[in-house]
Design a protein around this motif. Sequence first.
Motif, PDB file in Angstrom:
ATOM      1  N   ASP A 141      14.094   0.073  -2.174  1.00 48.36           N
ATOM      2  CA  ASP A 141      15.252   0.907  -1.841  1.00 48.36           C
ATOM      3  C   ASP A 141      15.005   1.845  -0.669  1.00 48.36           C
ATOM      4  O   ASP A 141      15.878   2.634  -0.331  1.00 48.36           O
ATOM      5  CB  ASP A 141      15.676   1.723  -3.066  1.00 48.36           C
ATOM      6  CG  ASP A 141      16.209   0.863  -4.191  1.00 48.36           C
ATOM      7  OD1 ASP A 141      16.529  -0.318  -3.934  1.00 48.36           O
ATOM      8  OD2 ASP A 141      16.292   1.360  -5.328  1.00 48.36           O
ATOM      9  N   ARG A 142      13.813   1.757  -0.088  1.00 45.14           N
ATOM     10  CA  ARG A 142      13.420   2.643   1.024  1.00 45.14           C
ATOM     11  C   ARG A 142      13.603   4.113   0.632  1.00 45.14           C
ATOM     12  O   ARG A 142      14.133   4.907   1.392  1.00 45.14           O
ATOM     13  CB  ARG A 142      14.195   2.311   2.293  1.00 45.14           C
ATOM     14  CG  ARG A 142      13.866   0.948   2.839  1.00 45.14           C
ATOM     15  CD  ARG A 142      14.576   0.647   4.119  1.00 45.14           C
ATOM     16  NE  ARG A 142      14.148   1.597   5.131  1.00 45.14           N
ATOM     17  CZ  ARG A 142      14.701   1.662   6.330  1.00 45.14           C
ATOM     18  NH1 ARG A 142      15.658   0.847   6.662  1.00 45.14           N
ATOM     19  NH2 ARG A 142      14.276   2.540   7.203  1.00 45.14           N
ATOM     20  N   SER A 143      13.139   4.457  -0.553  1.00 43.07           N
ATOM     21  CA  SER A 143      13.307   5.811  -1.075  1.00 43.07           C
ATOM     22  C   SER A 143      12.110   6.710  -0.811  1.00 43.07           C
ATOM     23  O   SER A 143      12.091   7.850  -1.273  1.00 43.07           O
ATOM     24  CB  SER A 143      13.587   5.757  -2.582  1.00 43.07           C
ATOM     25  OG  SER A 143      14.790   5.089  -2.827  1.00 43.07           O
ATOM     26  N   LEU A 178       5.988  -1.264  12.726  1.00 41.06           N
ATOM     27  CA  LEU A 178       4.626  -0.701  12.657  1.00 41.06           C
ATOM     28  C   LEU A 178       4.455   0.169  11.414  1.00 41.06           C
ATOM     29  O   LEU A 178       3.411   0.122  10.755  1.00 41.06           O
ATOM     30  CB  LEU A 178       4.316   0.089  13.922  1.00 41.06           C
ATOM     31  CG  LEU A 178       4.133  -0.738  15.194  1.00 41.06           C
ATOM     32  CD1 LEU A 178       3.985   0.178  16.409  1.00 41.06           C
ATOM     33  CD2 LEU A 178       2.949  -1.667  15.075  1.00 41.06           C
ATOM     34  N   ALA A 179       5.480   0.944  11.081  1.00 39.70           N
ATOM     35  CA  ALA A 179       5.410   1.799   9.882  1.00 39.70           C
ATOM     36  C   ALA A 179       5.325   0.935   8.627  1.00 39.70           C
ATOM     37  O   ALA A 179       4.535   1.225   7.714  1.00 39.70           O
ATOM     38  CB  ALA A 179       6.630   2.715   9.821  1.00 39.70           C
ATOM     39  N   TRP A 180       6.111  -0.152   8.569  1.00 38.27           N
ATOM     40  CA  TRP A 180       6.064  -1.034   7.401  1.00 38.27           C
ATOM     41  C   TRP A 180       4.708  -1.726   7.289  1.00 38.27           C
ATOM     42  O   TRP A 180       4.201  -1.919   6.192  1.00 38.27           O
ATOM     43  CB  TRP A 180       7.178  -2.066   7.459  1.00 38.27           C
ATOM     44  CG  TRP A 180       8.553  -1.473   7.294  1.00 38.27           C
ATOM     45  CD1 TRP A 180       8.886  -0.331   6.603  1.00 38.27           C
ATOM     46  CD2 TRP A 180       9.761  -1.974   7.835  1.00 38.27           C
ATOM     47  NE1 TRP A 180      10.235  -0.104   6.687  1.00 38.27           N
ATOM     48  CE2 TRP A 180      10.808  -1.101   7.442  1.00 38.27           C
ATOM     49  CE3 TRP A 180      10.091  -3.079   8.624  1.00 38.27           C
ATOM     50  CZ2 TRP A 180      12.125  -1.304   7.787  1.00 38.27           C
ATOM     51  CZ3 TRP A 180      11.419  -3.277   8.970  1.00 38.27           C
ATOM     52  CH2 TRP A 180      12.414  -2.410   8.559  1.00 38.27           C
ATOM     53  N   LEU A 197       4.506   1.084 -11.930  1.00 32.47           N
ATOM     54  CA  LEU A 197       5.245  -0.179 -11.822  1.00 32.47           C
ATOM     55  C   LEU A 197       6.520  -0.042 -10.989  1.00 32.47           C
ATOM     56  O   LEU A 197       6.820  -0.912 -10.179  1.00 32.47           O
ATOM     57  CB  LEU A 197       5.552  -0.753 -13.203  1.00 32.47           C
ATOM     58  CG  LEU A 197       4.369  -1.395 -13.906  1.00 32.47           C
ATOM     59  CD1 LEU A 197       4.815  -2.016 -15.221  1.00 32.47           C
ATOM     60  CD2 LEU A 197       3.696  -2.443 -13.041  1.00 32.47           C
ATOM     61  N   PRO A 198       7.284   1.045 -11.138  1.00 26.88           N
ATOM     62  CA  PRO A 198       8.505   1.158 -10.342  1.00 26.88           C
ATOM     63  C   PRO A 198       8.281   1.475  -8.854  1.00 26.88           C
ATOM     64  O   PRO A 198       9.247   1.634  -8.117  1.00 26.88           O
ATOM     65  CB  PRO A 198       9.276   2.295 -11.021  1.00 26.88           C
ATOM     66  CG  PRO A 198       8.758   2.318 -12.403  1.00 26.88           C
ATOM     67  CD  PRO A 198       7.309   1.969 -12.280  1.00 26.88           C
ATOM     68  N   LEU A 199       7.041   1.554  -8.405  1.00 26.38           N
ATOM     69  CA  LEU A 199       6.808   1.743  -6.960  1.00 26.38           C
ATOM     70  C   LEU A 199       7.491   0.654  -6.137  1.00 26.38           C
ATOM     71  O   LEU A 199       7.943   0.895  -5.028  1.00 26.38           O
ATOM     72  CB  LEU A 199       5.307   1.745  -6.657  1.00 26.38           C
ATOM     73  CG  LEU A 199       4.543   3.015  -6.937  1.00 26.38           C
ATOM     74  CD1 LEU A 199       3.053   2.801  -6.672  1.00 26.38           C
ATOM     75  CD2 LEU A 199       5.063   4.159  -6.103  1.00 26.38           C
ATOM     76  N   VAL A 200       7.558  -0.536  -6.699  1.00 24.11           N
ATOM     77  CA  VAL A 200       8.205  -1.645  -5.998  1.00 24.11           C
ATOM     78  C   VAL A 200       9.696  -1.354  -5.801  1.00 24.11           C
ATOM     79  O   VAL A 200      10.269  -1.695  -4.772  1.00 24.11           O
ATOM     80  CB  VAL A 200       7.965  -2.991  -6.717  1.00 24.11           C
ATOM     81  CG1 VAL A 200       8.643  -3.053  -8.057  1.00 24.11           C
ATOM     82  CG2 VAL A 200       8.417  -4.155  -5.858  1.00 24.11           C
ATOM     83  N   ALA A 243       6.913  -4.197   1.324  1.00 19.26           N
ATOM     84  CA  ALA A 243       6.779  -3.707   2.699  1.00 19.26           C
ATOM     85  C   ALA A 243       6.452  -4.856   3.648  1.00 19.26           C
ATOM     86  O   ALA A 243       7.002  -4.947   4.749  1.00 19.26           O
ATOM     87  CB  ALA A 243       5.705  -2.621   2.776  1.00 19.26           C
ATOM     88  N   ALA A 244       5.580  -5.752   3.232  1.00 20.78           N
ATOM     89  CA  ALA A 244       5.227  -6.904   4.064  1.00 20.78           C
ATOM     90  C   ALA A 244       6.432  -7.829   4.241  1.00 20.78           C
ATOM     91  O   ALA A 244       6.639  -8.389   5.328  1.00 20.78           O
ATOM     92  CB  ALA A 244       4.055  -7.663   3.450  1.00 20.78           C
TER      93      ALA A 244
END
Length: 168
Positions: A75-77, A99-101, A67-70, A156-157
Amino acid sequence: MTDAGAGRWLRSAVAGVSRAASIVGIAAMGLMVLHVTVDVACRLFGITLPGTVAFVANYYMLFVTFLPLVVVERDRSHIEVEVIAQNLPDRVQALLRILAWLLVAAVLGFLGWESAHEAMRAYRARMFIIEQSIRFDTWIPYFALPVGYFLAAAVAASRVVLALAGLR
């Protein structure tokens, strides 16, 4: 709605969703600590608390991990390595970030899609384990994976949307 208003709305939506996921993850971590502590205390008195291993491995850890993946994505961690990109012009760096995102959103979306299929398979089979003669349903936490992956993919989107709105 203006681009700035839409950007504020999108940022606040991402913050709200990540805050909610973070609260659930923190609650799961707290419950896990409490559960294990009670189990250890009970063992000191010769009392066996059934389900500790089942709940830690099949419930708490999945909610704490996925769940904390979001939040990590917000935070771009995630790990980033910039060896060549840092020497490129700013416009090229911005394009590479987009492109990476996009790639991150696609991979996380794919993982969400596949884990959703696995969660549905577990649900249809009504997966469970038996520990100390007690049945524990294990299909429920399977849904933490697709939720975590889809939320992180959405973050990311949203970065791509915000970046493209800023490039105009």
